[in-house]
Enzyme design. Sequence first.
Site, PDB file in Angstrom:
ATOM      1  CB  CYS A 112      -0.990  -0.006   1.171  1.00 36.29           C
ATOM      2  SG  CYS A 112      -0.240   0.017   2.826  1.00 36.29           S
ATOM      3  CG  HIS A 163      -4.528   0.251   4.296  1.00 41.41           C
ATOM      4  ND1 HIS A 163      -3.835  -0.606   3.474  1.00 41.41           N
ATOM      5  CD2 HIS A 163      -5.550   0.740   3.547  1.00 41.41           C
ATOM      6  CE1 HIS A 163      -4.423  -0.636   2.278  1.00 41.41           C
ATOM      7  NE2 HIS A 163      -5.453   0.184   2.301  1.00 41.41           N
ATOM      8  CG  HIS A 175      -6.785   0.594  -1.174  1.00 41.64           C
ATOM      9  ND1 HIS A 175      -7.077   0.033   0.052  1.00 41.64           N
ATOM     10  CD2 HIS A 175      -7.714   0.075  -2.032  1.00 41.64           C
ATOM     11  CE1 HIS A 175      -8.138  -0.771  -0.065  1.00 41.64           C
ATOM     12  NE2 HIS A 175      -8.532  -0.756  -1.309  1.00 41.64           N
TER      13      HIS A 175
END
Length: 204
Positions: A112, A163, A175
């Site tokens: 990510c 994240h 993402h």
Amino acid sequence: MNGNNDGTKNPHNAFDAALGTAAYLCGTGKSDLSNDTQLRRAILRYNHSATYADDVSGFIRQYDQLAPATSDNTAVGGRASDVIQAALAKQGTPYVWGGGNTHGATGGGFDCSRLLVYAFYKGAHVSPPRTSQAMRGAGGAVSRSDLRPGDIVVINNDGNWGHVGLYIGGGDMVHAPRPGVTIETVPLTKGYWTQFDWDIRRVL
């Protein structure tokens, strides 16, 4: 097939994969997929299973009933637009933990944070920190009410701010979700991701 005219045929590119699927479903002759009979014939060409055809047809009907998606990223100009387009071009690329750098995917994909490292360097020659936790110190802090396309959204979904995604406008982010899933665009400002704390950073 080359669905986005970038000169490369890549089955992990969403545009190429979509065009290839369309060509496969439609075959070599004319097909009208708005016609239920022809649609079912096309689905069965892909997988000769009545149950599969029933399921796919049902999903199509459900999708058709959804409200049209909106996105304001097309109105974004300059470096933010270039960063967004760089990230969106990687849709369909696999998630690979530790994968990716400023030049592209490594090990076959991105995680990510390195998706954003790549996109910001590719689109704006900006190098944000390597990890999602470190990205919390990049640029300036922004409130949810001031969120705009090109902002980094660090999300505390695991108790460790583990994240991060890129806001692209229209309430969506792009993402790299997790192992086993490819880079995708998902709703950010409604639904699943709203339940977590965010740290929004503006680096452009």
